[in-house]
Scaffold this active site. Structure first.
Site, PDB file in Angstrom:
ATOM      1  N   PHE A 118       0.815  -1.223   0.000  1.00  5.44           N
ATOM      2  CA  PHE A 118       0.000   0.000   0.000  1.00  5.44           C
ATOM      3  C   PHE A 118       0.846   1.269   0.000  1.00  5.44           C
ATOM      4  CE2 PHE A 118      -0.230   2.603   3.850  1.00  5.44           C
ATOM      5  CZ  PHE A 118       0.499   1.874   4.764  1.00  5.44           C
ATOM      6  N   LYS A 119       2.091   1.154   0.430  1.00  7.21           N
ATOM      7  CA  LYS A 119       2.917   2.357   0.543  1.00  7.21           C
ATOM      8  C   LYS A 119       3.177   3.018  -0.803  1.00  7.21           C
ATOM      9  CE  LYS A 119       4.809   1.174   4.986  1.00  7.21           C
ATOM     10  NZ  LYS A 119       4.245  -0.171   5.215  1.00  7.21           N
ATOM     11  N   ASP A 120       2.984   2.274  -1.898  1.00  2.00           N
ATOM     12  CA  ASP A 120       3.135   2.871  -3.225  1.00  2.00           C
ATOM     13  C   ASP A 120       2.178   4.044  -3.432  1.00  2.00           C
ATOM     14  OD1 ASP A 120       5.165   1.225  -4.288  1.00  2.00           O
ATOM     15  OD2 ASP A 120       3.712  -0.326  -4.799  1.00  2.00           O
TER      16      ASP A 120
END
Ligand SMILES: *Cc1c(COP(=O)(O)O)cnc(C)c1O
Length: 502
Positions: A118-120
């Site tokens: 999710f950090k993208d």
């Protein structure tokens, strides 16, 4: 206009651009704005809005000194051709609601970006925001991003900042405490401006050392002589937090379009949590008008947040467990400081005092009324390793849907906790592709796991009829470029050395 200042003092204010450029305030606090909630997002028209439009609205509300053109450019660059789905964060219904209570439940897939976590979503945006902060500082100043990672931030930050003009990036990860796939993702990273280094210690040790590096005035002065300034890509950076607010609205918009809710209905979000960044973005969304019945913190066996939310005492002096959900193996949840600030109605002195206690005594307790206010919005639960494996298995059996061990903590918590009163739908945030953790997932499904993780990916693919993301499958052919490992004490010198190559 929405100025930012430290959670620990109002003495110095700055613009959003300066807050993003600097990462963390000079007193060690995190940047917050008292304007949060002044601008709300219209719920009635949400269903008509796609991800890009929502992102432009949310960013404009929270980063008021960026021009509309700058924001539009950042959004277009960050989310065009970088995510597999045009929804960017697609919402998937589960056939069977976890637990007994039957509220329709959906999974918000946040892992369709270049590094499958999710950090993208935030780290495709941060470099673009950072690149437009130039007028906030001297023009030829270069930035060295320094980041500690529990596994996923590192690669997502590397993917965002590799070869970014005017920037270098140094990533520290706890050696031996990230999955093999995570390790290879970082150690094979190309780019002239990247440094990747293992640390002998756990994530908290590395994160604390990075905070000390940021607070080191002498180091900052030496680097300034060479025209370099340090900044952070960790979720303490406002530029990480703000893009994450968008997908809470995007989830709601998709629920409306699917006819699962009516405008105004309350939704509960369950969020696998470590550093409290992802779920804090949900709190921001709620303050900006999103109808949220409750935000549920899902922890793994490192359940320091569960204890805090049930007792009001935050105590980091406890055993550290290395689990199958390494990105949540965290005892010092940095972004909680921002929630404390808002829950204390902006009482900087109280926040500074609590943070000093945490640093010196390893623990703090919040006043009862503050805990009560937090608990009006936040629920909590946690899963041990057996429960994580069982949740992966049950989610597959009940829904023919494969989840990773982080998401599985949330699935387990949804099974345990009844929905908050008035909840029309529940949304589980899925934070990573199961193929980032093929051994744990295949094992949980009772599949035979060959010694090699890439062979595990094949086993998982065949058994579930799913396909590994290409960027993970191809890692086994890539040359390892980074093999450095240092002690905690040597991290500062490592950063200085990497900076000299900028
Ligand atoms: C980083 C991460 C988390 C935790 O997110 P926070 O913002 O630190 O709470 C959960 N799951 C995965 C897969 C992650 O990479």
């Amino acid at each position: 206009m929405g100025l930012y200042h430290s959670t620990r003092s109002r003495d110095i204010t700055c613009t959003a651009k300066q807050a993003i450029r600097r990462g963390i305030a000079d007193d060690g606090g995190l940047f917050v704005s008292d304007a949060l909630g002044d601008v709300t997002i219209d719920i009635e028209t949400l269903a008509d809005k796609g991800y890009h439009e929502l992102a432009r609205e949310v960013l404009a509300a929270l980063l008021p000194d960026y021009t509309a053109d700058e924001i539009a450019a950042c959004v277009a660059e960050a989310y065009t051709g970088t995510f597999a789905s045009t929804e960017v964060t697609p919402l998937v219904p589960l056939a069977k609601a976890p637990g007994a209570d039957g509220a329709p439940t959906f999974v918000l897939e946040l892992f369709d970006g270049p590094t499958s976590a999710f950090k993208d979503v935030a780290l495709q945006m941060l470099p673009r925001l950072m690149a437009r902060t130039g007028d906030a500082g001297t023009t030829d100043e270069r930035i060295m991003i320094v980041t500690a990672t529990s596994g996923d931030t590192g690669k997502a930050a590397l993917a965002g900042f590799a070869d970014a003009p005017g920037c270098g990036i140094t990533v520290f990860y706890p050696e031996g405490k990230v999955s093999r796939v995570q390790n290879l993702q970082m150690s094979t990273q190309e780019g002239a401006n990247v440094a990747v280094c293992g640390v002998r210690g756990n994530f908290d040790d590395a994160q604390s050392a990075v905070k000390r590096i940021f607070a080191d005035r002498e180091l900052a002065a030496r680097l300034a002589e060479h025209g370099v300034m340090l900044s952070s890509a960790n979720s303490i950076n406002v530029g990480r937090l703000v893009p994450q607010v968008v997908y809470y609205f995007a989830a709601y918009a998709q629920l409306l379009r699917a006819g699962a809710i009516q405008a105004g209905d309350a939704v509960e979000f369950c969020v696998p949590t470590g550093n409290f960044g992802d779920i804090l973005a949900g709190y921001y969304a709620r303050r900006m008008g999103l109808p949220v019945s409750r935000l549920v913190v899902a922890s793994d066996k490192n359940n320091v947040l569960f204890d805090f939310l049930t007792t009001g005492t935050y105590d980091r002096d406890r055993p550290f467990y290395t689990t199958t959900s390494p990105s949540m193996d965290i005892l010092i949840s940095s972004n909680l400081e921002r929630l404390l600030y808002y829950a204390a109605d902006g009482d900087c002195e109280l926040v500074a005092d609590l943070m000093e206690r945490l640093a010196n005594e390893g623990a703090y307790a919040v006043p009862d009324d503050m805990l009560a206010r937090i608990r009006e919005v936040f629920g909590c639960g946690w899963a041990d390793e057996d429960e994580v494996a069982a949740a992966i298995r049950r989610c597959w059996d009940d829904n023919a849907y494969v989840i990773d061990p982080h998401t599985a903590c949330g699935y387990h918590v949804l099974e345990q906790l009844p929905a908050a009163p008035g909840t029309a739908a529940r949304v589980l945030l899925s934070t990573a592709s199961p193929y980032k953790f093929p051994r744990a997932v295949a094992g949980a499904l009772g599949l035979f796991c060959p010694p090699d993780d890439f062979a595990c990916m094949d086993v998982l693919a065949k058994a579930t009829g799913t396909t590994p993301p290409a960027q993970l499958a191809e890692l086994q052919e890539k040359p390892v470029l980074h093999t450095d490992v240092v002690d905690i004490d040597a991290m500062s010198a490592y950063v200085e050395n990497a900076t000299s190559r900028l």
